[in-house]
Design a protein around this motif. Sequence first.
Motif, PDB file in Angstrom:
ATOM      1  N   ILE A  44       9.125   9.234  12.646  1.00 15.35           N
ATOM      2  CA  ILE A  44       9.840   8.048  12.158  1.00 15.35           C
ATOM      3  C   ILE A  44       8.896   7.304  11.213  1.00 15.35           C
ATOM      4  O   ILE A  44       7.832   6.865  11.649  1.00 15.35           O
ATOM      5  N   PRO A  45       9.262   7.171   9.956  1.00 18.99           N
ATOM      6  CA  PRO A  45       8.342   6.462   9.053  1.00 18.99           C
ATOM      7  C   PRO A  45       8.221   4.995   9.414  1.00 18.99           C
ATOM      8  O   PRO A  45       9.164   4.404   9.949  1.00 18.99           O
ATOM      9  N   ASP A  46       7.049   4.401   9.179  1.00 21.35           N
ATOM     10  CA  ASP A  46       6.916   2.952   9.353  1.00 21.35           C
ATOM     11  C   ASP A  46       7.448   2.277   8.093  1.00 21.35           C
ATOM     12  O   ASP A  46       8.043   2.929   7.233  1.00 21.35           O
ATOM     13  N   ARG A  48       5.508   0.042   5.978  1.00 20.28           N
ATOM     14  CA  ARG A  48       4.602  -0.333   4.897  1.00 20.28           C
ATOM     15  C   ARG A  48       3.513   0.673   4.540  1.00 20.28           C
ATOM     16  O   ARG A  48       2.715   0.386   3.655  1.00 20.28           O
ATOM     17  N   SER A  49       3.429   1.815   5.223  1.00 23.09           N
ATOM     18  CA  SER A  49       2.403   2.781   4.816  1.00 23.09           C
ATOM     19  C   SER A  49       2.691   3.236   3.388  1.00 23.09           C
ATOM     20  O   SER A  49       3.838   3.603   3.070  1.00 23.09           O
ATOM     21  N   ILE A 120      12.509  -0.428  17.130  1.00 19.41           N
ATOM     22  CA  ILE A 120      13.915  -0.387  17.510  1.00 19.41           C
ATOM     23  C   ILE A 120      14.295   1.030  17.929  1.00 19.41           C
ATOM     24  O   ILE A 120      15.454   1.337  18.103  1.00 19.41           O
ATOM     25  N   ASP A 121      13.293   1.882  18.078  1.00 18.03           N
ATOM     26  CA  ASP A 121      13.564   3.299  18.333  1.00 18.03           C
ATOM     27  C   ASP A 121      13.745   3.646  19.803  1.00 18.03           C
ATOM     28  O   ASP A 121      14.059   4.787  20.150  1.00 18.03           O
ATOM     29  N   GLY A 225      -0.657   0.009  15.947  1.00 20.02           N
ATOM     30  CA  GLY A 225       0.334   0.484  14.977  1.00 20.02           C
ATOM     31  C   GLY A 225       1.205  -0.584  14.357  1.00 20.02           C
ATOM     32  O   GLY A 225       2.409  -0.378  14.208  1.00 20.02           O
ATOM     33  N   THR A 229       2.629  -8.398  10.073  1.00 25.92           N
ATOM     34  CA  THR A 229       3.101  -9.206   8.939  1.00 25.92           C
ATOM     35  C   THR A 229       4.440  -9.879   9.230  1.00 25.92           C
ATOM     36  O   THR A 229       4.854 -10.760   8.491  1.00 25.92           O
ATOM     37  N   VAL A 230       5.156  -9.420  10.276  1.00 22.90           N
ATOM     38  CA  VAL A 230       6.472  -9.998  10.553  1.00 22.90           C
ATOM     39  C   VAL A 230       6.331 -11.075  11.634  1.00 22.90           C
ATOM     40  O   VAL A 230       5.966 -10.776  12.779  1.00 22.90           O
ATOM     41  N   ILE A 251      -4.408   2.059  11.778  1.00 17.65           N
ATOM     42  CA  ILE A 251      -4.990   2.550  10.520  1.00 17.65           C
ATOM     43  C   ILE A 251      -5.174   1.309   9.645  1.00 17.65           C
ATOM     44  O   ILE A 251      -4.208   0.781   9.093  1.00 17.65           O
TER      45      ILE A 251
HETATM   46  P1  CNA Z   1       4.637  -1.793   9.353  1.00 20.36           P
HETATM   47  O1  CNA Z   1       4.640  -3.080   8.633  1.00 20.36           O
HETATM   48  O2  CNA Z   1       5.207  -0.616   8.655  1.00 20.36           O
HETATM   49  O3  CNA Z   1       3.111  -1.473   9.731  1.00 20.36           O
HETATM   50  C1  CNA Z   1       2.729  -0.295  10.359  1.00 20.36           C
HETATM   51  C2  CNA Z   1       1.227  -0.331  10.578  1.00 20.36           C
HETATM   52  O4  CNA Z   1       0.864   0.780  11.363  1.00 20.36           O
HETATM   53  C3  CNA Z   1       0.395  -0.292   9.308  1.00 20.36           C
HETATM   54  O5  CNA Z   1      -0.701  -1.163   9.415  1.00 20.36           O
HETATM   55  C4  CNA Z   1      -0.079   1.178   9.250  1.00 20.36           C
HETATM   56  O6  CNA Z   1      -1.333   1.314   8.614  1.00 20.36           O
HETATM   57  C5  CNA Z   1      -0.190   1.478  10.721  1.00 20.36           C
HETATM   58  N1  CNA Z   1      -0.008   2.880  11.065  1.00 20.36           N
HETATM   59  C6  CNA Z   1       0.811   3.799  10.521  1.00 20.36           C
HETATM   60  N2  CNA Z   1       0.743   4.960  11.181  1.00 20.36           N
HETATM   61  C7  CNA Z   1      -0.148   4.762  12.180  1.00 20.36           C
HETATM   62  C8  CNA Z   1      -0.653   5.576  13.217  1.00 20.36           C
HETATM   63  N3  CNA Z   1      -0.274   6.861  13.363  1.00 20.36           N
HETATM   64  N4  CNA Z   1      -1.562   5.050  14.073  1.00 20.36           N
HETATM   65  C9  CNA Z   1      -1.986   3.765  13.935  1.00 20.36           C
HETATM   66  N5  CNA Z   1      -1.554   2.958  12.963  1.00 20.36           N
HETATM   67  C10 CNA Z   1      -0.631   3.438  12.105  1.00 20.36           C
HETATM   68  O7  CNA Z   1       5.354  -1.900  10.775  1.00 20.36           O
HETATM   69  P2  CNA Z   1       5.369  -3.133  11.794  1.00 20.36           P
HETATM   70  O8  CNA Z   1       5.838  -2.597  13.083  1.00 20.36           O
HETATM   71  O9  CNA Z   1       4.119  -3.912  11.756  1.00 20.36           O
HETATM   72  O10 CNA Z   1       6.498  -4.040  11.117  1.00 20.36           O
HETATM   73  C11 CNA Z   1       7.442  -4.620  11.845  1.00 20.36           C
HETATM   74  C12 CNA Z   1       8.852  -4.083  11.560  1.00 20.36           C
HETATM   75  C13 CNA Z   1       8.886  -2.605  11.355  1.00 20.36           C
HETATM   76  C14 CNA Z   1       9.705  -4.303  12.755  1.00 20.36           C
HETATM   77  O11 CNA Z   1      10.675  -5.245  12.469  1.00 20.36           O
HETATM   78  C15 CNA Z   1      10.335  -2.941  13.115  1.00 20.36           C
HETATM   79  O12 CNA Z   1      11.654  -3.074  13.528  1.00 20.36           O
HETATM   80  C16 CNA Z   1      10.230  -2.161  11.891  1.00 20.36           C
HETATM   81  N6  CNA Z   1      10.242  -0.691  12.013  1.00 20.36           N
HETATM   82  C17 CNA Z   1      10.419  -0.069  13.204  1.00 20.36           C
HETATM   83  C18 CNA Z   1      10.415   1.301  13.280  1.00 20.36           C
HETATM   84  C19 CNA Z   1      10.612   1.963  14.620  1.00 20.36           C
HETATM   85  O13 CNA Z   1      11.373   1.452  15.447  1.00 20.36           O
HETATM   86  N7  CNA Z   1       9.925   3.066  14.876  1.00 20.36           N
HETATM   87  C20 CNA Z   1      10.220   2.076  12.129  1.00 20.36           C
HETATM   88  C21 CNA Z   1      10.045   1.400  10.905  1.00 20.36           C
HETATM   89  C22 CNA Z   1      10.060   0.022  10.861  1.00 20.36           C
END
Ligand code: CNA
Length: 296
Positions: A44-46, A48-49, A120-121, A225, A229-230, A251
């Motif tokens: 599942i992509p995040d 902001r990467s 939300i997964d 992970g 920022t939110v 990361i």
């Molecule tokens: P983000 O803003 O995308 O940040 C993700 C962070 O995790 C970054 O700092 C990355 O460098 C770091 N990261 C990426 N991969 C890894 C890894 N393998 N190990 C360690 N660190 C890693 O996401 P946040 O969760 O901070 O932002 C909040 C949003 C994202 C929420 O409102 C979520 O609902 C939303 N979101 C959720 C999902 C999900 O449910 N899986 C997916 C994408 C976005």
Amino acid sequence: MEFKKDFKKDSKMSIRKIAEHLQKHPRAKVIFVIGAGVSTACGIPDFRSPKTGLYHNLSKLNLPYAEAVFDIEYFKENPKPFYTLAKELYPGTFKPAKFHYLMKLFEDEGRLKRIYTQNIDTLERQASVGDEYIIEAHGSFASNHCIGCDKKFPIETFKEKLNEPKANLPLEFDYASCDACESLIKPNIVFFGEGLPEKFFETWDEDLEWLRKEVDEKHLVIVAGTSLTVYPFASLPSEVPSKTARALFNIGLVGDFKSDPRKSDLVFNGSSEDAAQCLIDELGWSEKFEKLINKV
Ligand code: CNA
């Protein structure tokens, strides 16, 4: 280059210190504060990467700006981008990562206090973590409602509606609508412009009080992970009492760990999966972990 090497060594050292801390203080429990980064290993992509994040990949949805996909006003006008994403992210498609199972193992070992997740997964639930430990700060797909008449639908019904091809309608009308009033059905995911669940605020206040009261038990807060920022979620680490140790598995250095670091902070700069494996090894939990994985 040299710096990177040292950083790696420091990261391993941080995990060793956490393991030693937990072994030295057998009544210490952990509060996990997590985000999308712990689920990237599941596919599942995040958000902001760079290059791999959802915001980078949203161009196919023709959004005016990336965050619009989770903007409630935009959703009312054009629900298609969110529904497209919802189909991709819908629970059942992805399996939990090592990190999720490690949190389950903390529960089984009586060392888990809570998991605050922005995700939300529902992968914490899928790893069989008990409901009482999970705070889904930004909601999840577990329930939904019609934004017109508030009618609730069984999750299976929503899923069917989401996937139902509406052959007789043009693609832009292919959305999940309410039987009663034809408004949109929206999973109870918190969008920008909506408030977080009361339970999130109440439980966090209770847990902060618990950390202060039980300061001698040396409980820990592990943040993993998340880009922090939110808001308001991003402010949780800064609210951790100064006498409680904090750790970051991420990361990159983020949020309060970057802007207002504490001397006692323990940082693992790398993937949460590597951090999980390292912690399993340092705690001597490999066998228990294998058993758990084979059981669930
Ligand atoms: P983000 O803003 O995308 O940040 C993700 C962070 O995790 C970054 O700092 C990355 O460098 C770091 N990261 C990426 N991969 C890894 C890894 N393998 N190990 C360690 N660190 C890693 O996401 P946040 O969760 O901070 O932002 C909040 C949003 C994202 C929420 O409102 C979520 O609902 C939303 N979101 C959720 C999902 C999900 O449910 N899986 C997916 C994408 C976005």
